[in-house]
Design a protein around this motif. Structure first.
Motif, mmCIF file in Angstrom:
data_model
loop_
_atom_site.group_PDB
_atom_site.id
_atom_site.type_symbol
_atom_site.label_atom_id
_atom_site.label_comp_id
_atom_site.label_asym_id
_atom_site.label_seq_id
_atom_site.Cartn_x
_atom_site.Cartn_y
_atom_site.Cartn_z
ATOM 1 N N GLY A 198 0.642 -1.257 0.161
ATOM 2 C CA GLY A 198 0.036 -0.118 0.123
ATOM 3 C C GLY A 198 0.976 1.241 0.056
ATOM 4 O O GLY A 198 0.288 2.201 -0.013
ATOM 5 N N TYR A 199 2.108 1.289 0.008
ATOM 6 C CA TYR A 199 2.929 2.272 0.016
ATOM 7 C C TYR A 199 2.954 2.907 -1.308
ATOM 8 O O TYR A 199 2.666 2.432 -2.427
ATOM 9 C CB TYR A 199 4.456 1.963 0.214
ATOM 10 C CG TYR A 199 4.885 1.759 1.536
ATOM 11 C CD1 TYR A 199 5.301 2.903 2.487
ATOM 12 C CD2 TYR A 199 4.652 0.424 1.855
ATOM 13 C CE1 TYR A 199 5.836 2.391 3.740
ATOM 14 C CE2 TYR A 199 5.075 0.159 3.417
ATOM 15 C CZ TYR A 199 5.563 1.118 4.125
ATOM 16 O OH TYR A 199 5.698 0.847 5.723
ATOM 17 N N ARG A 200 2.706 4.504 -1.176
ATOM 18 C CA ARG A 200 2.684 4.975 -2.596
ATOM 19 C C ARG A 200 3.591 6.308 -2.702
ATOM 20 O O ARG A 200 3.706 6.872 -3.845
ATOM 21 C CB ARG A 200 1.404 5.733 -2.809
ATOM 22 C CG ARG A 200 0.168 4.346 -2.917
ATOM 23 C CD ARG A 200 0.407 3.775 -4.229
ATOM 24 N NE ARG A 200 -0.505 2.790 -4.586
ATOM 25 C CZ ARG A 200 -0.475 1.577 -4.099
ATOM 26 N NH1 ARG A 200 0.555 1.252 -3.433
ATOM 27 N NH2 ARG A 200 -1.301 0.503 -4.319
ATOM 28 N N HIS A 201 4.425 6.715 -1.581
ATOM 29 C CA HIS A 201 5.170 7.766 -1.446
ATOM 30 C C HIS A 201 6.678 7.172 -1.199
ATOM 31 O O HIS A 201 6.801 6.177 -0.279
ATOM 32 C CB HIS A 201 4.861 8.410 -0.340
ATOM 33 C CG HIS A 201 5.658 9.692 0.091
ATOM 34 N ND1 HIS A 201 5.120 10.433 1.240
ATOM 35 C CD2 HIS A 201 6.903 10.238 -0.261
ATOM 36 C CE1 HIS A 201 6.224 11.603 1.570
ATOM 37 N NE2 HIS A 201 7.239 11.168 0.436
ATOM 38 N N VAL B 99 -0.115 -0.668 -9.615
ATOM 39 C CA VAL B 99 -0.261 0.782 -9.417
ATOM 40 C C VAL B 99 -0.219 1.662 -10.697
ATOM 41 O O VAL B 99 0.206 1.039 -11.790
ATOM 42 C CB VAL B 99 0.818 1.197 -8.375
ATOM 43 C CG1 VAL B 99 2.196 1.323 -9.238
ATOM 44 C CG2 VAL B 99 0.463 2.438 -7.573
ATOM 45 N N THR B 100 -0.809 2.932 -10.536
ATOM 46 C CA THR B 100 -0.622 3.582 -11.729
ATOM 47 C C THR B 100 0.399 4.855 -11.347
ATOM 48 O O THR B 100 0.564 4.952 -10.153
ATOM 49 C CB THR B 100 -1.867 4.470 -12.167
ATOM 50 O OG1 THR B 100 -2.538 5.143 -11.045
ATOM 51 C CG2 THR B 100 -2.932 3.427 -12.435
ATOM 52 N N ARG B 101 0.823 5.459 -12.325
ATOM 53 C CA ARG B 101 1.846 6.483 -12.344
ATOM 54 C C ARG B 101 1.066 7.440 -11.295
ATOM 55 O O ARG B 101 1.548 8.162 -10.450
ATOM 56 C CB ARG B 101 2.394 6.954 -13.551
ATOM 57 C CG ARG B 101 3.254 8.376 -13.239
ATOM 58 C CD ARG B 101 4.561 8.255 -12.471
ATOM 59 N NE ARG B 101 5.176 9.246 -12.139
ATOM 60 C CZ ARG B 101 5.324 9.822 -11.058
ATOM 61 N NH1 ARG B 101 4.289 9.671 -9.951
ATOM 62 N NH2 ARG B 101 5.939 11.030 -11.075
ATOM 63 N N GLU B 102 -0.244 7.792 -11.489
ATOM 64 C CA GLU B 102 -0.818 8.880 -10.924
ATOM 65 C C GLU B 102 -1.093 8.833 -9.420
ATOM 66 O O GLU B 102 -1.120 9.505 -8.577
ATOM 67 C CB GLU B 102 -2.093 9.214 -11.556
ATOM 68 C CG GLU B 102 -2.122 9.663 -13.122
ATOM 69 C CD GLU B 102 -1.688 8.787 -13.855
ATOM 70 O OE1 GLU B 102 -1.152 9.353 -14.964
ATOM 71 O OE2 GLU B 102 -1.647 7.526 -13.771
ATOM 72 N N GLU B 103 -0.954 7.463 -8.874
ATOM 73 C CA GLU B 103 -0.932 7.054 -7.685
ATOM 74 C C GLU B 103 0.228 7.034 -6.722
ATOM 75 O O GLU B 103 0.295 7.298 -5.580
ATOM 76 C CB GLU B 103 -1.438 5.551 -7.470
ATOM 77 C CG GLU B 103 -2.956 5.134 -7.858
ATOM 78 C CD GLU B 103 -3.275 3.862 -7.788
ATOM 79 O OE1 GLU B 103 -4.248 3.523 -7.236
ATOM 80 O OE2 GLU B 103 -2.600 3.044 -8.463
ATOM 81 N N GLU C 198 8.589 11.196 -16.456
ATOM 82 C CA GLU C 198 8.186 12.256 -17.303
ATOM 83 C C GLU C 198 8.009 13.351 -16.388
ATOM 84 O O GLU C 198 8.235 14.640 -16.736
ATOM 85 C CB GLU C 198 6.944 12.364 -18.026
ATOM 86 C CG GLU C 198 6.878 11.102 -19.214
ATOM 87 C CD GLU C 198 5.502 11.196 -19.943
ATOM 88 O OE1 GLU C 198 4.569 11.757 -19.405
ATOM 89 O OE2 GLU C 198 5.504 10.230 -20.894
ATOM 90 N N PHE C 199 8.012 13.195 -15.076
ATOM 91 C CA PHE C 199 7.829 14.239 -14.042
ATOM 92 C C PHE C 199 8.256 13.973 -12.641
ATOM 93 O O PHE C 199 7.842 12.701 -12.418
ATOM 94 C CB PHE C 199 6.497 14.967 -14.054
ATOM 95 C CG PHE C 199 5.328 14.350 -13.459
ATOM 96 C CD1 PHE C 199 4.890 14.199 -12.184
ATOM 97 C CD2 PHE C 199 4.582 13.348 -14.295
ATOM 98 C CE1 PHE C 199 3.917 13.616 -11.623
ATOM 99 C CE2 PHE C 199 3.507 12.772 -13.811
ATOM 100 C CZ PHE C 199 3.227 12.784 -12.626
ATOM 101 N N LEU C 200 8.460 14.547 -11.518
ATOM 102 C CA LEU C 200 8.752 14.380 -10.477
ATOM 103 C C LEU C 200 7.545 14.955 -9.450
ATOM 104 O O LEU C 200 7.053 15.919 -9.663
ATOM 105 C CB LEU C 200 10.020 14.731 -9.818
ATOM 106 C CG LEU C 200 11.352 13.848 -9.698
ATOM 107 C CD1 LEU C 200 12.422 14.761 -9.345
ATOM 108 C CD2 LEU C 200 11.157 12.353 -9.340
ATOM 109 N N ASP C 201 7.081 14.274 -8.746
ATOM 110 C CA ASP C 201 5.913 14.652 -7.875
ATOM 111 C C ASP C 201 6.690 15.778 -6.864
ATOM 112 O O ASP C 201 6.149 16.694 -6.383
ATOM 113 C CB ASP C 201 5.471 13.527 -6.700
ATOM 114 C CG ASP C 201 4.575 12.664 -7.773
ATOM 115 O OD1 ASP C 201 3.422 12.807 -8.169
ATOM 116 O OD2 ASP C 201 5.131 11.619 -7.920
#
Length: 286
Positions: free
Chosen positions: A45-48, A74-78, A109-112
């Protein structure tokens, strides 16, 4: 409750973006081990996920993310993925080159979020570095701008010079060393305090008070230490290569510490038993 696939609560940052409060620190996780740990963490469940150019593992993490996305886990958006610029990557031109290197290695393509890893006050380049990062944000390559290890005065100078308030300041914080004055300034500014070394390199796990509170609430000492930081409003990024420990760390979502527990742990700040364990950001690297 099983940790598998569970949702982790988020915090709304000062730019309106959402960030999971619990992330995985990846320092010293390399090569195939890094891939295995990240894939396991995603399953739990980790996403970060927090990395840095200095860690030397962006390529392995990028492989793990690509495999997990391709598998439909998982999706990139998650995902919320952070990297950081090291000392020799500071400067207007240098940080842009460093950022593109991190992005390439991660295969994204980008970093959060992108951070200045340490202010390095002796060099005096953090303001121009942050300004160049803002230009990358304007191009859509960075979602959120953060810093790490910035003392209050240095943070105030950065904000005054650039007109931009970072969303996060990632600093050493743990039981016995919560940096409460800095955290209070963060709260005033709308900056999230994110804790590295949240378990004090394991030293707080044998503390008698922490152990007693754990026994009272049915939690491990590590869970008590992490839960304490969450209830202070901090984000946490504990590191582990163990699947069992990764799951255990998410168990902090299953209980709350009572007021007297919080007060008992808070008193450890005054003892000096668990003070700063990393570098002093006002001196490092000199």
């Amino acid at each position: 409750m099983s940790a598998e696939g569970r949702a982790i609560p988020t915090v709304t940052l000062n730019d309106g973006k959402e960030m999971p409060l619990i992330g995985l620190g990846t320092s010293k996780l390399l090569d195939d081990e890094a891939v295995r740990v990240v894939r396991t963490a995603i399953d739990l469940g980790y996403r970060h996920f927090d990395t840095a150019s200095r860690y030397g593992n962006e390529g392995a993490l990028g492989r793990a993310f690509a495999e997990a996305i391709a598998a439909g886990d998982v999706t990139r958006e998650e995902l919320f993925i952070t990297s950081k610029a090291w000392h020799d990557e500071q400067g207007a031109e240098q940080v842009q080159e460093a950022f593109h290197g991190s992005l390439r290695r991660l295969g994204l393509e980008f970093l959060d979020m992108y951070m200045i890893h340490w202010p390095w006050p002796q060099a005096g380049r953090y303001n121009e570095t942050f300004g160049a990062m803002a230009q990358l944000q304007g191009l859509g390559l960075i979602q959120c701008l953060g810093v790490a290890n910035f003392p209050a005065e240095t943070l105030a100078e950065l904000i005054a010079a650039t007109g931009i308030t970072p969303v996060v300041n990632q600093v050493e914080a743990h039981v016995g060393f919560t940096q409460s004055e800095l955290a209070a300034e963060h709260e005033r500014l709308g900056v999230v305090t994110e804790a590295w070394y949240p378990l004090a390199k394991g030293r707080v796990l044998t503390d008698p008070d922490v152990k007693a509170i754990g026994a009272a609430v049915g939690a491990s000492p590590a869970q008590v230490a992490l839960r304490y930081l969450l209830q202070l409003g901090y984000s946490i990024i504990p590191k582990s290569a163990s699947a069992e420990r990764l799951g255990e760390n998410l168990g902090v979502l299953d209980f709350r510490l009572k007021r007297d527990h919080m007060e008992t742990i808070a008193r450890l700040d005054a003892t000096g038993a668990y003070g700063r364990m990393g570098q002093d950001p006002e001196e490092f690297p000199g």
